[in-house]
Write an enzyme that holds these catalytic residues in place. Structure first.
Site, PDB file in Angstrom:
ATOM      1  N   SER A   1       0.839  -1.194   0.000  1.00  0.00           N
ATOM      2  CA  SER A   1       0.000   0.000   0.000  1.00  0.00           C
ATOM      3  C   SER A   1       0.872   1.240   0.000  1.00  0.00           C
ATOM      4  O   SER A   1       2.032   1.204   0.421  1.00  0.00           O
ATOM      5  CB  SER A   1      -0.896   0.021   1.238  1.00  0.00           C
ATOM      6  OG  SER A   1      -0.149   0.382   2.396  1.00  0.00           O
ATOM      7  N   ASP A   2       0.314   2.347  -0.477  1.00  0.00           N
ATOM      8  CA  ASP A   2       0.933   3.624  -0.158  1.00  0.00           C
ATOM      9  C   ASP A   2       0.727   3.840   1.338  1.00  0.00           C
ATOM     10  O   ASP A   2      -0.147   3.234   1.957  1.00  0.00           O
ATOM     11  CB  ASP A   2       0.313   4.757  -0.977  1.00  0.00           C
ATOM     12  CG  ASP A   2       1.287   5.912  -1.198  1.00  0.00           C
ATOM     13  OD1 ASP A   2       2.219   6.063  -0.380  1.00  0.00           O
ATOM     14  OD2 ASP A   2       1.114   6.666  -2.172  1.00  0.00           O
ATOM     15  N   TRP A   3       1.535   4.700   1.922  1.00  0.00           N
ATOM     16  CA  TRP A   3       1.570   4.825   3.381  1.00  0.00           C
ATOM     17  C   TRP A   3       0.226   5.357   3.900  1.00  0.00           C
ATOM     18  O   TRP A   3      -0.174   6.478   3.607  1.00  0.00           O
ATOM     19  CB  TRP A   3       2.719   5.731   3.779  1.00  0.00           C
ATOM     20  CG  TRP A   3       4.019   5.008   4.005  1.00  0.00           C
ATOM     21  CD1 TRP A   3       4.848   5.165   5.076  1.00  0.00           C
ATOM     22  CD2 TRP A   3       4.651   4.018   3.181  1.00  0.00           C
ATOM     23  NE1 TRP A   3       5.948   4.336   4.969  1.00  0.00           N
ATOM     24  CE2 TRP A   3       5.848   3.613   3.819  1.00  0.00           C
ATOM     25  CE3 TRP A   3       4.312   3.402   1.978  1.00  0.00           C
ATOM     26  CZ2 TRP A   3       6.711   2.656   3.299  1.00  0.00           C
ATOM     27  CZ3 TRP A   3       5.164   2.440   1.446  1.00  0.00           C
ATOM     28  CH2 TRP A   3       6.341   2.083   2.103  1.00  0.00           C
ATOM     29  N   GLY A   4      -0.477   4.501   4.655  1.00  0.00           N
ATOM     30  CA  GLY A   4      -1.794   4.856   5.158  1.00  0.00           C
ATOM     31  C   GLY A   4      -2.903   4.659   4.151  1.00  0.00           C
ATOM     32  O   GLY A   4      -4.013   5.152   4.358  1.00  0.00           O
ATOM     33  N   GLY A   5      -2.642   3.912   3.084  1.00  0.00           N
ATOM     34  CA  GLY A   5      -3.601   3.790   1.996  1.00  0.00           C
ATOM     35  C   GLY A   5      -4.506   2.582   2.050  1.00  0.00           C
ATOM     36  O   GLY A   5      -5.203   2.303   1.072  1.00  0.00           O
TER      37      GLY A   5
END
Length: 738
Positions: free
Chosen positions: A263-267
């Protein structure tokens, strides 16, 4: 023009043939360890499996210590290996051995139009990643440049899917041949920074495949990319991190991708949907794919077979990439001579000459006094704004480059001319478009009157173009237009160098300048490269990888009203900014981005519209003159060979980027006026003539058939056009495609 159907649908379908299979076309190394992986998974506990599916530290995810399986270490990129961070914060670890080469950013690499340079770029990134103990580079960033104002336009490659795709393939091979996995990002349709944390992209299947997914498909199927990063946004109603169509149907089934998705960070926004649709690793924490996932398996909501498959996909990458002992990582200097040399070669070939009224190269016999104006002449671009940056050991500024390149008898005077937009201004949410500083402008005008030549370094910086927000305008910041006008009145011999990652409005500086260049955010050696071009040590050879519009309202996304979107009561910051500041990143708003221009992105749009552009896609001048002649088109097993004679008619060595476009005037389906189908960079000695052949692949002549869910080749007459830019195509020949 964008043609509509002129025959029956039945005839069109009968005349077309499916052109691709669903398997990868480039052999993968990820399936070489299946027997070993079977044994590893059998020996793992459920808790150990779940522990691999989320972040361990800010830039790592867990291995299996008991079984000797190392953690996965990620390198934030994509234009240099980021400095080491504290394990659970965004604070620097304050090491002295974690510097790196600042490579030219994505738009600069794309301006080289060179797969050789892209391969060298990927290899250089990998060499430094290995020294820093990294297994996977979070790059290349290959989203299409839909809008010139995008906060990450400088990271992305091009508005064209073929140019983006071919460079992505070369970068991927360069990195992975050297032993480091890539992580293609941001999958998919992350074409804006404003509202990226919750915007829902609505797009047709054909436009999605032909324009926005094509670079990803090429890198997966033609270069065996081992990793992908899911984007923050939604596509057709579903978050990218839990999008069955993107992650399973297209990526794993149609393209045959065997690797891992992070994932993208926090995605990540869910547990069951994320893991069942294909997400392998939630970064950087474990909110959804830690205890919540363990509980979901125990409750029967997720089968252990799904967990095993997600673990298998991670282990494929882990066993393919040799881990670096943590005691060895970050013990040797990074940013060494070989990588700096690579950065220099890329920077040299990226610089685009837009205009030259015989002011360049600098004539040292007649020019004895030069005024260098503009803070961009001394500003370092490795750091700034939000997101990735590089703690580089070396960055040569343009002023330093000129001081080293010019003869000692030429006097250089530097004056700032303007005050650059800085971090404090951005934190106060001020606009970069401010009036000129009268005092600084007066000092610059005074200096301009006393010299033989003015070199004005204008453009943006990394605070203006930044992750997390889009520019609201392409007008030059800090009163630079006003300053340029005043400088031109003081001295008609002015060269303007635009330092930026994407297009800016040059309607004022272009007529005010006798020469105009673009030098991008050009890496550690960018100052040396621009000095070599200005002084004539090398001839400029870069070509624009995107159209430079005259006005923002002419850009297709703006013209159709699909961007910018309007959101009432927006009290949230960017999703990534919230994470870095330990704030909630929940996204409850709903915002639709309708890509109503469909496939008509960039030059495809402008070819069909009356609106003029400032500088077209593929444009770039040289100190040399090139002649095109004797076009021949022949069929091959894989498509076409387009051959022609290229002649350097000048007295200096130079390089040219030749481009092949194809038109379909008799097509039965809607198509743009022309599309890029091949290119090649050619180096010619002074006066040299060479026969050049550029292959055009059948796969690149196909269109996406949405009902059949495959690429289809339409036979018929095509027009093959060859030249030095999208608006200079002196050679043309019809060919019957069968």
């Amino acid at each position: 023009m964008f043609k509509t159907s002129i025959t029956t649908i039945a005839f069109a379908i009968l005349s077309m043939t499916a052109a691709t299979s669903k398997a990868q076309s480039y052999p993968t190394r990820l399936l070489d360890h299946e027997s070993q992986i079977n044994d590893i998974i059998k020996g793992m506990t459920l808790e150990e499996k779940i522990n691999m599916l989320h972040g361990k530290n800010m830039f790592s995810s867990a291995g299996i210590p008991r079984l000797g399986i190392a953690d996965m270490e990620y390198a934030d990129g994509p234009f240099g290996i980021r400095e080491e961070m504290e394990p659970h914060s965004w604070n620097s670890a304050h090491l002295t051995t974690d510097s790196a080469t600042f490579f030219p950013t994505g738009s600069a690499l794309a301006a080289t139009w060179s797969t050789d340079m892209a391969y060298a770029y990927g290899r250089g990134m990998s060499r430094e990643a290995r020294l820093r103990g990294k297994d996977m580079i979070l790059g290349p960033a290959i989203n299409i440049q839909r809008i010139p104002t995008g906060g990450r336009t400088y990271e992305y490659l091009s508005e064209d899917p073929l140019l983006s795709g071919m460079l992505a393939v070369a970068y991927t091979r360069g990195a992975q041949d050297d032993g480091t996995a890539v992580c293609l990002k941001h999958y998919a349709l992350n074409n804006q920074e404003d509202y990226r944390g919750f915007v829902d992209v609505r797009i047709s299947d054909r436009a999605m495949h032909e324009i926005y997914l094509r670079p990803f498909e090429m890198a997966v199927r033609e270069a065996d990319a081992w990793g992908l990063m899911a984007a923050y946004n939604k596509v057709n109603g579903r978050w990218c991190s839990e999008n069955m169509q993107l992650q399973t149907t297209i990526l794993r089934q149609q393209w045959g991708f065997p690797g891992m998705i992070i994932s993208d960070w926090g995605g990540v926004h869910s547990t069951v949907d994320a893991v069942t649709t294909g997400m392998n690793v939630e970064m950087p924490g474990s909110r959804y794919m830690g205890k919540a996932l363990l509980d979901s398996v125990k409750a029967g909501k997720v089968s252990e077979a799904v967990i095993n498959q997600r673990v298998r996909e991670i282990l494929r990458v882990r066993l393919t990439v040799k881990p670096i002992d943590k005691a060895v990582a970050n013990t040797k200097p990074v940013g060494n001579a070989e990588e700096m040399a690579t950065a220099l070669e890329i920077a040299r070939r990226s610089i685009v000459l837009l205009k030259n009224d015989q002011l360049l190269p600098i004539d040292a016999k007649h020019v004895k006094r030069i005024a260098v104006v503009g803070e961009n002449a001394i500003t370092k671009m490795a750091l700034g704004g939000v997101g990735a940056g590089v703690k580089t050991r070396c960055e040569i500024t343009p002023l330093e480059g000129l001081q080293a390149a010019l003869p000692a008898n030429i006097k250089l005077t530097y004056v700032p001319g303007y005050k650059s937009f800085d971090r404090e201004s951005r934190s106060k949410r001020l606009s970069p478009q401010q009036p000129a500083d009268k005092k600084l402008m007066a000092e610059a005008v005074k200096a301009a009157k006393k010299v033989d030549l003015v070199i004005f370094f204008a453009g943006d910086n990394r605070e203006v173009e930044t992750e997390g927000s889009d520019r609201k305008s392409i007008t030059l910041p800090s009163g630079q237009d006003e300053l340029a006008t005043a400088l031109a009145k003081a001295n008609k011999r002015m060269v303007t160098v635009i330092v930026s990652g994407g297009p800016v409005d040059v309607s004022t500086v272009s007529p005010a300048s006798g020469a105009l260049l673009v030098s991008w955010f050009n890496g550690s050696m960018g100052g040396k490269a621009i000095a070599e071009v200005l002084t004539g040590q090398i001839s400029p050879s870069g070509k624009l990888p995107m159209t430079w519009p005259c006005r923002l309202e002419d850009v297709p996304a703006y013209a159709t009203g699909s961007y910018p979107q309007k959101l009432e009561n927006n009290n949230q910051n960017d999703i990534f900014v919230d994470i870095t500041r330990n704030r909630s990143n929940e996204r409850r708003q709903q915002l639709i981005a309708n890509y109503t221009e469909e496939e008509m992105v960039g030059y495809r749009w402008y070819d069909d519209k009356p609106a003029p552009v400032a500088y077209p896609f593929g444009f770039g001048l040289s100190y040399a003159q090139f002649d095109y002649s004797n076009l021949q088109v022949t069929a091959t097993a894989d498509g076409l060979d387009v051959s022609f004679v290229l002649t350097n008619k000048s007295s200096r060595d130079a390089e040219e980027v030749s481009q092949v476009y194809v038109s379909r005037p008799e097509s039965h389906i809607a198509r743009p006026v022309k599309e890029l189908k091949g290119f090649r960079r050619i180096a010619l000695k002074a006066g040299q003539q060479q026969k050049v052949t550029i292959p055009v692949r059948r796969t690149d002549l196909c269109h996406w058939d949405a009902p059949a869910q495959t690429w289809m080749l339409e036979p018929g007459i095509i027009q093959v056009k060859v030249g030095g830019s999208s608006d200079y195509l002196p050679l043309s020949k019809d060919f019957d495609l069968k």
